[in-house]
Each structure stands twice: as structure tokens, then as C-alpha cells.
Design a protein around this motif. Structure first.
Motif, mmCIF file in Angstrom:
data_model
loop_
_atom_site.group_PDB
_atom_site.id
_atom_site.type_symbol
_atom_site.label_atom_id
_atom_site.label_comp_id
_atom_site.label_asym_id
_atom_site.label_seq_id
_atom_site.Cartn_x
_atom_site.Cartn_y
_atom_site.Cartn_z
ATOM 1 N N VAL A 67 -56.326 -67.901 -5.686
ATOM 2 C CA VAL A 67 -57.604 -66.772 -5.067
ATOM 3 C C VAL A 67 -57.591 -66.322 -3.884
ATOM 4 O O VAL A 67 -56.726 -67.125 -2.770
ATOM 5 C CB VAL A 67 -59.033 -67.041 -5.679
ATOM 6 N N THR A 68 -57.063 -64.754 -3.056
ATOM 7 C CA THR A 68 -56.604 -64.427 -2.139
ATOM 8 C C THR A 68 -57.439 -63.882 -1.278
ATOM 9 O O THR A 68 -58.263 -62.968 -2.202
ATOM 10 C CB THR A 68 -54.890 -63.410 -1.724
ATOM 11 N N VAL A 69 -58.134 -64.600 -0.246
ATOM 12 C CA VAL A 69 -59.810 -63.436 0.144
ATOM 13 C C VAL A 69 -58.630 -62.207 1.086
ATOM 14 O O VAL A 69 -58.729 -63.024 2.527
ATOM 15 C CB VAL A 69 -60.516 -64.442 1.035
ATOM 16 N N VAL A 70 -59.154 -61.454 1.316
ATOM 17 C CA VAL A 70 -58.964 -60.611 2.797
ATOM 18 C C VAL A 70 -59.784 -60.395 3.616
ATOM 19 O O VAL A 70 -60.738 -59.471 2.850
ATOM 20 C CB VAL A 70 -57.700 -59.549 1.873
ATOM 21 N N GLY A 71 -59.765 -60.831 4.273
ATOM 22 C CA GLY A 71 -61.154 -60.357 5.197
ATOM 23 C C GLY A 71 -62.050 -62.085 5.488
ATOM 24 O O GLY A 71 -61.993 -62.936 4.541
ATOM 25 N N GLY A 72 -62.220 -62.264 6.869
ATOM 26 C CA GLY A 72 -63.297 -63.345 7.267
ATOM 27 C C GLY A 72 -64.134 -63.078 7.726
ATOM 28 O O GLY A 72 -64.777 -64.487 8.411
ATOM 29 N N GLY A 73 -64.782 -62.199 6.901
ATOM 30 C CA GLY A 73 -66.586 -62.491 7.715
ATOM 31 C C GLY A 73 -67.189 -62.820 6.346
ATOM 32 O O GLY A 73 -67.101 -63.663 5.825
ATOM 33 N N PRO A 74 -68.739 -63.158 6.753
ATOM 34 C CA PRO A 74 -69.584 -63.784 5.754
ATOM 35 C C PRO A 74 -69.240 -63.922 4.628
ATOM 36 O O PRO A 74 -69.300 -65.111 3.955
ATOM 37 C CB PRO A 74 -71.625 -63.880 6.509
ATOM 38 N N ALA A 75 -68.951 -62.938 3.970
ATOM 39 C CA ALA A 75 -69.175 -62.386 2.791
ATOM 40 C C ALA A 75 -67.784 -62.650 2.657
ATOM 41 O O ALA A 75 -67.770 -63.456 0.919
ATOM 42 C CB ALA A 75 -68.784 -61.252 2.195
ATOM 43 N N GLY A 76 -66.861 -62.745 2.584
ATOM 44 C CA GLY A 76 -65.011 -62.917 2.807
ATOM 45 C C GLY A 76 -65.461 -64.594 2.417
ATOM 46 O O GLY A 76 -64.528 -65.567 1.565
ATOM 47 N N LEU A 77 -66.195 -65.888 3.354
ATOM 48 C CA LEU A 77 -65.691 -66.459 3.451
ATOM 49 C C LEU A 77 -66.439 -67.742 2.370
ATOM 50 O O LEU A 77 -66.284 -68.340 2.517
ATOM 51 C CB LEU A 77 -65.765 -66.954 4.969
ATOM 52 N N THR A 78 -68.031 -67.682 2.285
ATOM 53 C CA THR A 78 -68.303 -67.520 1.211
ATOM 54 C C THR A 78 -68.185 -67.322 -0.507
ATOM 55 O O THR A 78 -67.660 -68.481 -1.115
ATOM 56 C CB THR A 78 -70.131 -67.273 1.530
ATOM 57 N N SER A 79 -67.403 -66.080 -0.350
ATOM 58 C CA SER A 79 -66.582 -66.403 -1.333
ATOM 59 C C SER A 79 -65.517 -67.709 -1.775
ATOM 60 O O SER A 79 -65.047 -68.430 -2.516
ATOM 61 C CB SER A 79 -65.621 -65.323 -1.442
ATOM 62 N N ALA A 80 -64.533 -67.820 -0.033
ATOM 63 C CA ALA A 80 -63.734 -68.446 -0.528
ATOM 64 C C ALA A 80 -64.394 -70.133 -0.539
ATOM 65 O O ALA A 80 -63.613 -71.083 -1.048
ATOM 66 C CB ALA A 80 -63.150 -68.627 1.010
ATOM 67 N N LEU A 81 -65.331 -70.031 -0.366
ATOM 68 C CA LEU A 81 -65.606 -71.981 0.041
ATOM 69 C C LEU A 81 -65.945 -72.269 -1.221
ATOM 70 O O LEU A 81 -66.564 -73.413 -1.861
ATOM 71 C CB LEU A 81 -66.475 -71.318 0.785
ATOM 72 N N TYR A 82 -66.518 -70.855 -2.012
ATOM 73 C CA TYR A 82 -67.092 -71.379 -3.947
ATOM 74 C C TYR A 82 -66.083 -71.338 -4.407
ATOM 75 O O TYR A 82 -66.494 -72.630 -5.195
ATOM 76 C CB TYR A 82 -68.411 -70.187 -4.351
ATOM 77 N N ALA A 83 -64.915 -70.792 -4.840
ATOM 78 C CA ALA A 83 -64.122 -70.546 -4.786
ATOM 79 C C ALA A 83 -63.337 -72.144 -4.547
ATOM 80 O O ALA A 83 -62.603 -72.663 -6.254
ATOM 81 C CB ALA A 83 -63.088 -69.393 -4.757
ATOM 82 N N THR A 84 -63.347 -72.604 -3.994
ATOM 83 C CA THR A 84 -61.952 -73.553 -4.006
ATOM 84 C C THR A 84 -63.585 -75.083 -3.704
ATOM 85 O O THR A 84 -62.088 -75.995 -4.983
ATOM 86 C CB THR A 84 -62.223 -74.012 -2.043
ATOM 87 N N ARG A 85 -64.533 -74.932 -3.074
ATOM 88 C CA ARG A 85 -64.975 -75.832 -4.239
ATOM 89 C C ARG A 85 -65.201 -76.066 -5.847
ATOM 90 O O ARG A 85 -65.536 -76.808 -6.509
ATOM 91 C CB ARG A 85 -66.530 -76.310 -3.991
ATOM 92 N N LEU A 86 -64.948 -74.542 -6.224
ATOM 93 C CA LEU A 86 -65.510 -75.264 -7.628
ATOM 94 C C LEU A 86 -63.399 -75.118 -8.153
ATOM 95 O O LEU A 86 -63.138 -75.171 -9.311
ATOM 96 C CB LEU A 86 -65.325 -72.896 -8.238
#
Length: 363
Positions: free
Chosen positions: A11-30
């Protein structure tokens, strides 16, 4: 490198606001190898204080909030880079009705491949001409966040369209002193809106602003107008529209709403398989808790799409039963981080214990 070795990241998330970082957090922990590429700035970074986020106190600035989120993603094994994504391209032969095989992401100084891409690039608020107070000290862009600050205070709304008039009328729920500032322009709101506005105790000020006064702390105190009058305000809201950062969405050919947002389903899926969009780039309330919820649902949806197990009947027929050597389906890098993390069920392991466990598994 992700578990199948074919792509640089799951997964690559483009953008580091609350939505992007939460997507990354869930993807990483999963269990997905995840990269965040963030150019910096953004609406959340502009916040002097954080409002309406349960568990986060008022004195937390936007930058502090985002810094904590970045550190959380990294602590679980996600990668975070400061940079600018210049282009995203779907991979594969891909006819119009075929899903991409993945995506190529161009960061200017490097190219990487990823199985899924999440666009969290947001928008910029239209900013009126000066003179203006500082953002967060008399200039505010979110009624739902900041209306509470102006209970029983004098408030302005800048703008000429229906949205400006309606925000002014909404502010009457919080204070009895509300003006609409046209700043020398002609009103553009509809006849119906004009009739509504005429039946609410709101002053419409046609003259432009020529000066302002601030208190010793930098908060707005008053505006001076072309006709020489001075009106006191504690703060207010400019309503000049939004500029969506949708260049990458357009490069991928994602469908957009008539109002400019990227069209998505309830989990951030766009019109192109494997491409997701979350946060202010998509329709809905532009709020941190809403953005975080969108990011969470997106991360879960990507996990459900990419997880290796349970292996379907079709895949079992193609690949055979799942062999013990194939599990767990998590990259060695994420496994090493997980078992040493303070949140691991068995408690953090030492590096030696981790290496010994990996060796046993390989045997």
C-alpha cells in the motif's frame, strides 16, 4: 518489500493528513507493507488548536497531532517519507474493463511499485485578499470546528454566494451579531437565498475592508471599511470555495463529482480497482474524526482485498492447500517489528529472541 516480492509495497498512501495516516496505520497493523509519502502542510497542519477529537485536548496543535500520528505509523513498521508524488500510473495491459495489476508511483527522485494506492491529497480553501487576521486568530475555515469559539461574540462571514449567506444564518444559532462582508463585490446568491437572508437579523456590508486592528495577543479586534466605518469582530469565516488537489486522481482517470470531489464508495474505493481516496478529497464533512473514520474503513477494506487467507476454493484448486511454510503471511520486516512492539500480546521480545524465533520457524 512486500511478502510476494513483486512490488515494493502493498500500500502507498499519498498524503499525510488524518485520513491518510489512519489508512496507513490500519494497513500496517493489518500486516501490509505500507508507505506514506507526504509533501507537508495541509489543512490539519494549520490548526493552532484541536477541536472535536475525543481524547485530544484543545491545546494540541495540528502539527503536534500529525507528528504523533506519524510516529505511531512508524512504530508499527510503516514507512514515512517527506516528498512530492509527481505521477501515479496503473500497471498492466489493462483494457478499459480490466483491473490494474498494480501502480507505479513517481516521487521525482525515485519510482516504486505498489499493489494499492490511497489518495489523501485534500484541498486548499479559497483565501480572500488581505488585510486579514492570522489563521486561527480571527480567520477560521471550519464552522463545525470553530462556531463554539464565537458564542455571544461578533462574527463576520466573507463571501458572495449561497454558501456564505447560509453560513451567516447558521451562525445565528451561536450569536446575535453576524455580518456578511461582500468586500466590494456584488452578491451572487439566489433570489430564494436573498429572501431568507432578508428575514434574518444579519447585516450585509458591501464596502471592502481597508484595515484592521488586533489585540496584544494577535487576535482580531475590528475591521475598517472603505467608507471609514469600523466594526468589531472576534472572528469569522471566509467562504470562497475549495481547490481540490486532484491531479493524481485525474492522471488515473478517477471519476469525480460535479462539485469536484473524487467519487468513492463507503470504504474509499474509487472508479479504478485498487485505487482509493479518503479525507477532504472525497465528499462529506471535512472533519478530523470523519477523516479518521474514512481512513480506518479504507485500511480495513484494503486488508480484506489483499489478505492471503482464507484461500478461496478457486485458489485452492489452482495452488493446492495452504502449506505450513506459507504462514504467517506477513513480511519478515513487519513480523520483527510486531513481536518487539510494546503492544504485542507476549510483551516486547529482545532482538536476540526475535532472531532465534525466526530461525526456529525457518527450520
Amino acid at each position: 518489500m512486500n511478502t510476494d516480492g513483486e512490488f515494493d509495497y502493498d500500500v502507498t498512501v499519498v498524503g499525510g493528513g488524518p485520513a491518510g495516516l489512519t489508512s496507513a496505520l490500519y494497513a500496517t497493523r493489518l500486516g501490509l507493507d505500507t508507505l506514506v509519502v507526504n509533501r507537508g502542510g495541509g489543512r490539519a497542519a494549520m490548526m493552532r488548536d484541536t477541536h472535536n477529537v475525543i481524547g485530544v485536548t484543545e491545546e494540541t496543535s495540528g502539527n503536534e497531532f500529525l507528528q504523533t500520528a506519524q510516529e505511531q505509523v512508524q512504530s508499527y513498521g510503516g514507512e514515512y517519507r517527506r516528498g512530492f508524488v509527481e505521477d501515479v500510473e496503473a500497471l498492466g495491459d489493462g483494457g478499459a474493463d480490466e483491473a490494474p495489476d498494480g501502480f507505479r508511483v513517481d516521487t521525482g527522485d525515485a519510482e516504486l511499485t505498489t499493489r494499492r494506492v490511497v489518495l489523501a491529497t485534500g484541498f486548499s480553501d479559497g483565501r480572500p485578499d488581505p488585510p486579514l487576521p492570522r489563521t486561527g486568530m480571527g480567520l477560521h475555515y471550519c464552522l463545525h470546528c470553530d462556531a463554539y469559539m464565537f458564542v455571544d461574540e461578533s462574527v463576520y462571514v466573507m463571501g458572495t454566494d449561497d454558501a456564505a449567506a447560509h453560513v451567516a444564518m447558521i451562525m445565528l444559532n451561536f450569536t446575535d451579531e453576524v455580518d456578511v462582508l461582500l468586500r466590494g463585490a456584488e452578491p451572487e446568491w439566489s433570489d430564494d437565498t436573498a429572501e431568507l437572508l432578508a428575514n434574518h437579523p444579519i447585516d450585509v456590508i458591501p464596502e471592502d475592508v481597508t484595515g484592521m486592528e488586533k489585540d496584544d495577543d494577535g487576535w482580531l479586534e475590528s475591521f475598517e471599511f472603505e467608507d471609514g466605518t469600523v466594526r468589531e469582530y472576534k472572528g469569522g469565516f471566509p467562504m470562497y470555495g475549495s481547490e481540490y488537489h486532484a491531479e493524481l486522481a485525474d492522471a488515473l482517470g478517477l471519476e469525480r463529482e460535479d462539485s469536484g470531489e473524487v467519487a468513492v464508495d463507503d470504504h474509499g474505493r474509487t472508479s479504478v480497482d485498487g485505487a482509493y481516496a479518503v479525507g477532504d478529497l472525497t465528499p462529506g464533512h471535512n472533519q478530523i474524526p470523519v477523516a479518521m473514520g474514512e481512513g480506518a474503513k479504507c485500511g480495513i477494506a484494503i486488508h480484506m482485498d489483499l489478505r492471503a487467507f482464507p484461500r478461496s476454493s478457486e485458489k485452492i484448486a489452482e495452488l493446492g492447500p495452504v502449506d505450513e511454510s506459507e504462514v504467517p503471511a506477513i513480511s519478515p520486516e513487519l513480523m520483527a517489528t510486531a513481536v518487539t512492539h510494546e503492544g504485542h500480546a507476549a510483551g516486547p521480545r529482545t532482538e536476540a529472541e526475535t532472531v532465534e524465533g525466526e530461525a526456529t520457524a525457518d527450520d
